[in-house]
Design an enzyme around this catalytic site. Structure first.
Site, PDB file in Angstrom:
ATOM      1  N   HIS A 161       0.877  -1.181   0.000  1.00  0.00           N
ATOM      2  CA  HIS A 161       0.000   0.000   0.000  1.00  0.00           C
ATOM      3  C   HIS A 161       0.903   1.216   0.000  1.00  0.00           C
ATOM      4  CE1 HIS A 161      -2.930   2.962   1.343  1.00  0.00           C
ATOM      5  NE2 HIS A 161      -3.871   2.089   1.001  1.00  0.00           N
ATOM      6  N   ASP A 212      -8.077  -5.265   0.757  1.00  0.00           N
ATOM      7  CA  ASP A 212      -8.634  -6.120  -0.294  1.00  0.00           C
ATOM      8  C   ASP A 212      -8.325  -7.596  -0.071  1.00  0.00           C
ATOM      9  OD1 ASP A 212      -9.859  -4.092  -1.718  1.00  0.00           O
ATOM     10  OD2 ASP A 212      -8.057  -3.639  -2.878  1.00  0.00           O
TER      11      ASP A 212
HETATM   12  N1  ACO Z   1       3.782  -7.692  -4.720  1.00  0.00           N
HETATM   13  C1  ACO Z   1       5.101  -7.758  -4.925  1.00  0.00           C
HETATM   14  N2  ACO Z   1       5.924  -6.716  -4.771  1.00  0.00           N
HETATM   15  C2  ACO Z   1       5.368  -5.550  -4.384  1.00  0.00           C
HETATM   16  C3  ACO Z   1       3.998  -5.407  -4.141  1.00  0.00           C
HETATM   17  C4  ACO Z   1       3.193  -6.540  -4.333  1.00  0.00           C
HETATM   18  N3  ACO Z   1       1.886  -6.492  -4.124  1.00  0.00           N
HETATM   19  N4  ACO Z   1       3.732  -4.145  -3.769  1.00  0.00           N
HETATM   20  C5  ACO Z   1       4.892  -3.499  -3.772  1.00  0.00           C
HETATM   21  N5  ACO Z   1       5.886  -4.353  -4.139  1.00  0.00           N
HETATM   22  C6  ACO Z   1       7.297  -4.033  -4.220  1.00  0.00           C
HETATM   23  C7  ACO Z   1       7.618  -3.354  -5.542  1.00  0.00           C
HETATM   24  O1  ACO Z   1       7.941  -4.281  -6.545  1.00  0.00           O
HETATM   25  C8  ACO Z   1       8.791  -2.512  -5.140  1.00  0.00           C
HETATM   26  O2  ACO Z   1       9.928  -3.355  -5.037  1.00  0.00           O
HETATM   27  P1  ACO Z   1      11.358  -2.853  -5.534  1.00  0.00           P
HETATM   28  O3  ACO Z   1      11.658  -1.646  -4.687  1.00  0.00           O
HETATM   29  O4  ACO Z   1      12.215  -4.025  -5.298  1.00  0.00           O
HETATM   30  O5  ACO Z   1      11.161  -2.498  -6.984  1.00  0.00           O
HETATM   31  C9  ACO Z   1       8.458  -2.073  -3.723  1.00  0.00           C
HETATM   32  O6  ACO Z   1       7.595  -3.074  -3.211  1.00  0.00           O
HETATM   33  C10 ACO Z   1       7.787  -0.711  -3.663  1.00  0.00           C
HETATM   34  O7  ACO Z   1       6.668  -0.743  -4.555  1.00  0.00           O
HETATM   35  P2  ACO Z   1       6.099   0.508  -5.367  1.00  0.00           P
HETATM   36  O8  ACO Z   1       5.501   0.012  -6.628  1.00  0.00           O
HETATM   37  O9  ACO Z   1       7.128   1.575  -5.455  1.00  0.00           O
HETATM   38  O10 ACO Z   1       5.005   1.016  -4.360  1.00  0.00           O
HETATM   39  P3  ACO Z   1       3.688   1.818  -4.689  1.00  0.00           P
HETATM   40  O11 ACO Z   1       3.466   2.714  -3.556  1.00  0.00           O
HETATM   41  O12 ACO Z   1       3.726   2.446  -6.033  1.00  0.00           O
HETATM   42  O13 ACO Z   1       2.612   0.642  -4.745  1.00  0.00           O
HETATM   43  C11 ACO Z   1       0.658  -0.558  -4.649  1.00  0.00           C
HETATM   44  C12 ACO Z   1       1.486   0.540  -3.984  1.00  0.00           C
HETATM   45  C13 ACO Z   1       0.337  -0.150  -6.062  1.00  0.00           C
HETATM   46  C14 ACO Z   1      -0.647  -0.733  -3.858  1.00  0.00           C
HETATM   47  C15 ACO Z   1       1.464  -1.873  -4.659  1.00  0.00           C
HETATM   48  O14 ACO Z   1       1.771  -2.271  -3.347  1.00  0.00           O
HETATM   49  C16 ACO Z   1       0.747  -2.984  -5.408  1.00  0.00           C
HETATM   50  O15 ACO Z   1       0.866  -3.097  -6.617  1.00  0.00           O
HETATM   51  N6  ACO Z   1      -0.012  -3.857  -4.671  1.00  0.00           N
HETATM   52  C17 ACO Z   1      -0.802  -4.881  -5.303  1.00  0.00           C
HETATM   53  C18 ACO Z   1      -2.150  -4.324  -5.749  1.00  0.00           C
HETATM   54  C19 ACO Z   1      -3.074  -4.087  -4.581  1.00  0.00           C
HETATM   55  O16 ACO Z   1      -3.208  -4.925  -3.703  1.00  0.00           O
HETATM   56  N7  ACO Z   1      -3.748  -2.939  -4.605  1.00  0.00           N
HETATM   57  C20 ACO Z   1      -4.716  -2.576  -3.562  1.00  0.00           C
HETATM   58  C21 ACO Z   1      -4.256  -1.342  -2.862  1.00  0.00           C
HETATM   59  S1  ACO Z   1      -5.212  -1.045  -1.399  1.00  0.00           S
HETATM   60  C22 ACO Z   1      -6.732  -0.578  -1.927  1.00  0.00           C
HETATM   61  O17 ACO Z   1      -6.942  -0.098  -3.015  1.00  0.00           O
HETATM   62  C23 ACO Z   1      -7.859  -0.848  -0.935  1.00  0.00           C
END
Ligand code: ACO
Length: 372
Positions: free
Chosen positions: A262, A315
């Site tokens: 998140h 979620d």
């Molecule tokens: N699975 C695997 N790796 C992940 C995940 C994930 N779900 N989320 C973040 N990471 C990793 C990224 O690959 C990144 O790794 P790195 O630094 O080695 O490249 C690091 O964690 C940071 O991730 P970012 O993409 O920079 O973080 P951001 O703040 O943009 O992402 C997000 C937030 C989009 C919610 C992300 O965690 C994600 O894609 N999660 C899965 C989708 C999800 O569950 N969305 C629901 C959000 S909550 C809601 O809407 C109620």
């Protein structure tokens, strides 16, 4: 005028983009503040209708006000033309796309769609929340050629919503689990969909346009679309061992695991997820079945914490709760939107009241000086 690079934060990470009296994610005190109350306490002790009143009126409703508010939400009616439009859409269209179309079309049936003074926007809100919940509850039935059902006066909003979604009578324990998920989803500061709604509202465009942009935003799998993706992942895995293999294979391919991570709670548990986990366990206890999903979720949580230091978001635990309630998977994200409509309306009203047009700048990295 060249902008200094220090002003640039990709994805607006950490940027304060609005002043609000509605909600705040206080990560230091681990509290989600909703109009001064802790969201977790609201999930534990309040009804969804009370939270709607709180969001719209900036204070909890009295018992009489709560009853009147619930009546307006339950007794609001959806124009038949909206259901006709939905019938004409291809049933292969994603449920969020069908919902987006319906929310947009609702504007045509509101003679005051364009009035954006706070009094008419607050007065319209209960009806809109009721209409959107009824549309969501009937989306799959209409796509399957069934007739839409209206909410029944005298029954609670949460019971009506759930009973119409699953088309059977529902137990008080099921209604409470569902209602707690609605409160959990009702408001959460400035996620992408709320920001989208505020950006559109800041042009003084109407409520329907702002809400339509929020549906479009919420569909994305990085946002609201994650809840249905979680369920498909759990079903594909089938067992805790299967989920462990699936997650490890996805991580090896550098894929994201839906329901984890998140923007605001990246290295800690989303407090709402912890609460929905409790709701899932209570639902399983009441029904005496469904342990498999709790076991799978726990395994996934353990692996993600160990392998990536990532924690579940709301979620992740909303998905198995909805599955055990028998809700069609394609409706998980539309339900998120229906529940969030209250929070979105509070934000749209606030934006209209204290407006400043959103118009940010860019860090230009393209060429210059080209000649024809
Ligand atoms: N699975 C695997 N790796 C992940 C995940 C994930 N779900 N989320 C973040 N990471 C990793 C990224 O690959 C990144 O790794 P790195 O630094 O080695 O490249 C690091 O964690 C940071 O991730 P970012 O993409 O920079 O973080 P951001 O703040 O943009 O992402 C997000 C937030 C989009 C919610 C992300 O965690 C994600 O894609 N999660 C899965 C989708 C999800 O569950 N969305 C629901 C959000 S909550 C809601 O809407 C109620």
């Amino acid at each position: 005028m060249a902008l200094p690079n220090k002003d640039y934060s990709p994805g607006l990470e950490g940027v304060i983009a609005a002043e609000t009296r509605i909600s705040f994610l206080d990560t230091e005190r681990e509290e989600i503040v909703i109009r001064g109350y802790n969201l977790l306490e609201l999930i534990r002790l309040a009804s969804y209708v009370e939270v709607v009143g709180l969001l719209l009126w900036e204070r909890l409703p009295t018992p009489e006000e709560r009853a009147a508010l619930e009546r307006s939400m339950v007794e609001s009616s959806v124009p038949n033309a909206i259901y006709d439009i939905l019938r004409r859409l291809p049933s292969t269209m994603h449920a969020m796309d069908r919902l987006r179309t319906a929310v947009s079309a609702l504007a045509g049936f509101d003679p005051e769609a364009n009035s954006s003074d706070a009094a008419s926007e607050i007065a319209r809100a209960p009806r809109l929340i009721g209409q959107i919940a009824q549309i969501v509850a009937n989306l799959s039935a209409i796509a399957n050629g069934q007739e839409p059902q209206s909410f029944v006066p005298g029954r609670s909003f949460a019971e009506n919503f759930l009973a119409t979604l699953v088309r059977r009578s529902v137990t008080p324990a099921e209604v409470r689990a569902f209602e707690q998920s609605l409160i959990a989803y009702s408001e959460h500061e400035l996620p992408n969909s709320t920001f989208a709604a505020r950006v559109v509202a800041s042009t003084l465009a109407d409520v329907y346009g702002a809400l339509t942009s929020a549906v479009a935003s919420l569909k994305g799998p990085l946002h609201g679309g994650a809840n249905e993706a979680v369920m498909y992942m759990l079903l594909e895995a089938g067992t805790p061992e299967g989920l462990e293999q699936l997650i490890r294979a996805k991580l090896a391919r550098k894929e994201r695991i839906m329901g984890f991570g998140h923007r605001v709670y990246m290295r800690r548990m989303d407090p709402r997820a912890q609460l929905l986990k409790e709701v899932l366990h209570e639902l399983i206890r009441q029904r005496g079945e469904g342990h498999l999903y709790a076991d799978m979720c726990q395994r996934g949580e353990d692996i993600m914490r160990a392998e990536k230091g990532l924690f579940p978001n709301l979620d992740y635990y909303a998905a198995p709760v909805y599955y055990l309630l028998g809700i069609p998977i394609e409706l998980y994200t539309p339900i998120f939107f229906a529940a969030r409509t209250a929070g979105l309306l509070a934000h749209i009203i606030e934006q209209h009241r204290e407006n400043r047009l959103y118009r940010p700048r860019v860090l230009y990295t393209g060429p210059r000086g080209l000649r024809l």
